[in-house]
Design a protein around this motif. Structure first.
Motif, PDB file in Angstrom:
ATOM      1  N   LEU A 269       0.839  -1.635  -0.107  1.00 14.16           N
ATOM      2  CA  LEU A 269      -0.036  -0.370   0.003  1.00 14.16           C
ATOM      3  C   LEU A 269       0.895   0.990   0.246  1.00 14.16           C
ATOM      4  CD1 LEU A 269      -2.668  -0.829   2.725  1.00 14.16           C
ATOM      5  CD2 LEU A 269      -2.980  -1.406   0.286  1.00 14.16           C
ATOM      6  N   ARG A 270       0.764   1.975  -0.966  1.00 15.18           N
ATOM      7  CA  ARG A 270       1.010   3.338  -0.754  1.00 15.18           C
ATOM      8  C   ARG A 270       0.045   4.650  -0.148  1.00 15.18           C
ATOM      9  NH1 ARG A 270       3.323   6.535  -5.828  1.00 15.18           N
ATOM     10  NH2 ARG A 270       4.811   8.246  -4.776  1.00 15.18           N
ATOM     11  N   ARG A 271       0.429   5.578   0.562  1.00 14.00           N
ATOM     12  CA  ARG A 271      -0.703   6.119   1.650  1.00 14.00           C
ATOM     13  C   ARG A 271      -0.706   7.348   0.919  1.00 14.00           C
ATOM     14  NH1 ARG A 271      -1.522   9.498   6.098  1.00 14.00           N
ATOM     15  NH2 ARG A 271      -2.685   9.066   7.309  1.00 14.00           N
ATOM     16  N   LEU A 272      -1.804   7.983   0.698  1.00 16.17           N
ATOM     17  CA  LEU A 272      -2.415   9.256  -0.012  1.00 16.17           C
ATOM     18  C   LEU A 272      -3.419   9.848   0.782  1.00 16.17           C
ATOM     19  CD1 LEU A 272      -3.272   8.428  -3.526  1.00 16.17           C
ATOM     20  CD2 LEU A 272      -1.344   9.195  -2.608  1.00 16.17           C
ATOM     21  N   GLY A 273      -4.008  10.816   0.383  1.00 18.82           N
ATOM     22  CA  GLY A 273      -4.909  11.712   1.759  1.00 18.82           C
ATOM     23  C   GLY A 273      -4.322  12.147   2.976  1.00 18.82           C
ATOM     24  N   TYR A 274      -5.616  13.144   3.988  1.00 20.20           N
ATOM     25  CA  TYR A 274      -4.826  13.878   4.048  1.00 20.20           C
ATOM     26  C   TYR A 274      -4.225  13.755   5.458  1.00 20.20           C
ATOM     27  CZ  TYR A 274      -9.489  15.063   4.615  1.00 20.20           C
ATOM     28  OH  TYR A 274     -11.276  14.418   4.584  1.00 20.20           O
ATOM     29  N   LYS A 275      -3.939  14.250   7.133  1.00 29.97           N
ATOM     30  CA  LYS A 275      -4.225  13.855   7.758  1.00 29.97           C
ATOM     31  C   LYS A 275      -5.169  13.272   8.653  1.00 29.97           C
ATOM     32  CE  LYS A 275      -2.265  16.046  12.711  1.00 29.97           C
ATOM     33  NZ  LYS A 275      -1.642  17.307  13.416  1.00 29.97           N
ATOM     34  N   LYS A 276      -4.876  12.147   8.852  1.00 24.01           N
ATOM     35  CA  LYS A 276      -6.223  11.240   9.637  1.00 24.01           C
ATOM     36  C   LYS A 276      -6.995  10.940   9.267  1.00 24.01           C
ATOM     37  CE  LYS A 276      -4.997  12.891  14.236  1.00 24.01           C
ATOM     38  NZ  LYS A 276      -5.127  13.033  15.517  1.00 24.01           N
ATOM     39  N   HIS A 277      -6.561  10.879   7.662  1.00 21.27           N
ATOM     40  CA  HIS A 277      -7.838  10.176   6.707  1.00 21.27           C
ATOM     41  C   HIS A 277      -7.296   9.710   5.774  1.00 21.27           C
ATOM     42  CE1 HIS A 277     -11.493  10.590   3.408  1.00 21.27           C
ATOM     43  NE2 HIS A 277     -11.873  10.719   4.645  1.00 21.27           N
ATOM     44  N   PRO A 278      -6.603   8.496   5.836  1.00 21.38           N
ATOM     45  CA  PRO A 278      -6.049   7.972   4.678  1.00 21.38           C
ATOM     46  C   PRO A 278      -6.502   7.025   3.684  1.00 21.38           C
ATOM     47  CG  PRO A 278      -5.680   6.816   6.898  1.00 21.38           C
ATOM     48  CD  PRO A 278      -6.455   7.842   6.775  1.00 21.38           C
ATOM     49  N   VAL A 279      -6.020   7.446   2.144  1.00 20.20           N
ATOM     50  CA  VAL A 279      -6.537   6.725   1.165  1.00 20.20           C
ATOM     51  C   VAL A 279      -5.086   5.851   0.465  1.00 20.20           C
ATOM     52  CG1 VAL A 279      -7.523   6.408  -0.950  1.00 20.20           C
ATOM     53  CG2 VAL A 279      -8.069   8.110   1.432  1.00 20.20           C
ATOM     54  N   TYR A 280      -5.501   4.694   0.443  1.00 18.46           N
ATOM     55  CA  TYR A 280      -4.022   4.314  -0.025  1.00 18.46           C
ATOM     56  C   TYR A 280      -4.752   3.611  -2.009  1.00 18.46           C
ATOM     57  CZ  TYR A 280      -3.349   3.597   5.110  1.00 18.46           C
ATOM     58  OH  TYR A 280      -3.473   3.873   5.707  1.00 18.46           O
ATOM     59  N   ARG A 281      -3.350   3.568  -2.487  1.00 16.77           N
ATOM     60  CA  ARG A 281      -3.057   2.769  -3.665  1.00 16.77           C
ATOM     61  C   ARG A 281      -2.514   1.253  -3.357  1.00 16.77           C
ATOM     62  NH1 ARG A 281      -0.961   7.417  -7.374  1.00 16.77           N
ATOM     63  NH2 ARG A 281      -3.815   9.214  -7.355  1.00 16.77           N
ATOM     64  N   VAL A 282      -2.932   0.736  -3.849  1.00 17.87           N
ATOM     65  CA  VAL A 282      -1.989  -0.911  -4.178  1.00 17.87           C
ATOM     66  C   VAL A 282      -0.956  -0.847  -5.197  1.00 17.87           C
ATOM     67  CG1 VAL A 282      -2.774  -3.463  -4.305  1.00 17.87           C
ATOM     68  CG2 VAL A 282      -4.402  -1.897  -2.899  1.00 17.87           C
ATOM     69  N   VAL A 283       0.073  -0.784  -4.926  1.00 16.08           N
ATOM     70  CA  VAL A 283       0.761  -0.600  -6.074  1.00 16.08           C
ATOM     71  C   VAL A 283       2.117  -1.645  -5.877  1.00 16.08           C
ATOM     72  CG1 VAL A 283       1.469   2.233  -5.988  1.00 16.08           C
ATOM     73  CG2 VAL A 283       2.946   0.263  -4.051  1.00 16.08           C
ATOM     74  N   VAL A 284       2.644  -1.993  -7.259  1.00 14.22           N
ATOM     75  CA  VAL A 284       3.685  -2.501  -7.527  1.00 14.22           C
ATOM     76  C   VAL A 284       5.371  -2.413  -7.236  1.00 14.22           C
ATOM     77  CG1 VAL A 284       5.019  -5.140  -8.562  1.00 14.22           C
ATOM     78  CG2 VAL A 284       2.506  -4.461  -8.688  1.00 14.22           C
ATOM     79  N   ALA A 285       5.970  -2.901  -6.540  1.00 14.51           N
ATOM     80  CA  ALA A 285       7.780  -1.436  -6.076  1.00 14.51           C
ATOM     81  C   ALA A 285       8.705  -3.105  -5.229  1.00 14.51           C
ATOM     82  CB  ALA A 285       7.352  -0.541  -4.774  1.00 14.51           C
ATOM     83  N   ASP A 286       9.247  -1.882  -5.928  1.00 14.80           N
ATOM     84  CA  ASP A 286      11.155  -2.581  -5.231  1.00 14.80           C
ATOM     85  C   ASP A 286      11.014  -3.024  -4.122  1.00 14.80           C
ATOM     86  OD1 ASP A 286      13.248  -3.986  -4.637  1.00 14.80           O
ATOM     87  OD2 ASP A 286      14.237  -2.246  -5.641  1.00 14.80           O
TER      88      ASP A 286
ATOM     89  N   ILE B  82       6.888   0.701  -9.593  1.00 19.62           N
ATOM     90  CA  ILE B  82       6.303   0.237 -10.884  1.00 19.62           C
ATOM     91  C   ILE B  82       5.345   0.113 -11.340  1.00 19.62           C
ATOM     92  CG2 ILE B  82       7.047  -2.379 -12.018  1.00 19.62           C
ATOM     93  CD1 ILE B  82       9.279  -2.882  -9.845  1.00 19.62           C
ATOM     94  N   ALA B  83       3.977   0.063 -10.919  1.00 18.32           N
ATOM     95  CA  ALA B  83       2.782  -0.393 -11.075  1.00 18.32           C
ATOM     96  C   ALA B  83       1.693   0.352  -9.970  1.00 18.32           C
ATOM     97  CB  ALA B  83       2.264  -1.611 -11.942  1.00 18.32           C
ATOM     98  N   GLN B  84       0.590   0.424 -11.056  1.00 18.59           N
ATOM     99  CA  GLN B  84      -0.560   0.690  -9.540  1.00 18.59           C
ATOM    100  C   GLN B  84      -1.592   0.380 -10.064  1.00 18.59           C
ATOM    101  OE1 GLN B  84      -1.736   4.547  -8.929  1.00 18.59           O
ATOM    102  NE2 GLN B  84      -4.017   4.070  -8.742  1.00 18.59           N
ATOM    103  N   ILE B  85      -2.245  -0.765  -9.433  1.00 20.93           N
ATOM    104  CA  ILE B  85      -2.992  -1.883  -9.608  1.00 20.93           C
ATOM    105  C   ILE B  85      -4.493  -1.601  -8.597  1.00 20.93           C
ATOM    106  CG2 ILE B  85      -1.049  -3.400 -10.399  1.00 20.93           C
ATOM    107  CD1 ILE B  85      -1.228  -4.794  -7.765  1.00 20.93           C
ATOM    108  N   GLY B  86      -3.985  -0.775  -8.215  1.00 23.80           N
ATOM    109  CA  GLY B  86      -5.216  -0.856  -7.408  1.00 23.80           C
ATOM    110  C   GLY B  86      -5.246   0.526  -6.037  1.00 23.80           C
ATOM    111  N   THR B  87      -7.215   0.646  -5.388  1.00 26.98           N
ATOM    112  CA  THR B  87      -6.978   1.980  -4.638  1.00 26.98           C
ATOM    113  C   THR B  87      -7.966   0.655  -2.954  1.00 26.98           C
ATOM    114  OG1 THR B  87      -9.197   2.206  -5.518  1.00 26.98           O
ATOM    115  CG2 THR B  87      -7.062   3.647  -6.010  1.00 26.98           C
ATOM    116  N   TYR B  88      -7.553   1.100  -1.980  1.00 32.64           N
ATOM    117  CA  TYR B  88      -8.256   1.009  -1.110  1.00 32.64           C
ATOM    118  C   TYR B  88      -8.821   1.592  -0.008  1.00 32.64           C
ATOM    119  CZ  TYR B  88      -8.355  -0.658   3.572  1.00 32.64           C
ATOM    120  OH  TYR B  88      -8.729  -1.162   5.493  1.00 32.64           O
ATOM    121  N   ASP B  89      -9.243   2.409   0.640  1.00 33.86           N
ATOM    122  CA  ASP B  89      -9.753   3.211   0.599  1.00 33.86           C
ATOM    123  C   ASP B  89     -11.350   2.908   2.773  1.00 33.86           C
ATOM    124  OD1 ASP B  89     -11.242   5.638   2.127  1.00 33.86           O
ATOM    125  OD2 ASP B  89     -12.518   6.166   0.107  1.00 33.86           O
ATOM    126  N   PRO B  90     -10.169   2.721   3.664  1.00 30.03           N
ATOM    127  CA  PRO B  90     -10.662   2.417   4.398  1.00 30.03           C
ATOM    128  C   PRO B  90     -11.285   3.260   5.075  1.00 30.03           C
ATOM    129  CG  PRO B  90      -8.474   3.340   4.985  1.00 30.03           C
ATOM    130  CD  PRO B  90      -8.627   2.925   3.334  1.00 30.03           C
TER     131      PRO B  90
END
Length: 81
Positions: free
Chosen positions: A7-24, A34-42
């Motif tokens: 997961l790669r964190r996005l969003g603002y303080k205390k309101h995270p949104v994540y991207r599911v990514v492929v990375a080293d 390397i690639a972005q394959i999805g999103t996750y909003d908890p």
């Protein structure tokens, strides 16, 4: 090169949104990917998971290792190795 699906964190303080990514595995959490394959909003009820299943299966078959959280999300989405 070890490749992780995580997961790669996005969003603002205390309101995270994540991207599911492929990375080293050695790159930082929010570093290059390397690639972005999805999103996750908890923050929504229930949590919203959007994953490109074909891309995820391709990366899993090529040896990418999902983190524990991503593996749980894949299981909820019905994506298996």
């Amino acid at each position: 090169m070890a490749v992780k699906i995580r997961l790669r964190r996005l969003g603002y303080k205390k309101h995270p949104v994540y991207r599911v990514v492929v990375a080293d595995s050695k790159s930082p959490r929010d570093g290059s990917v390397i690639a972005q394959i999805g999103t996750y909003d908890p923050n929504q009820e229930p949590a919203v998971v959007n994953v490109n299943a074909e891309e995820a299966k391709k990366w899993l078959s090529n040896g990418a290792q999902p983190t524990e959280t991503v593996a749980r999300l894949f299981k909820q989405a019905g994506i298996e190795k």
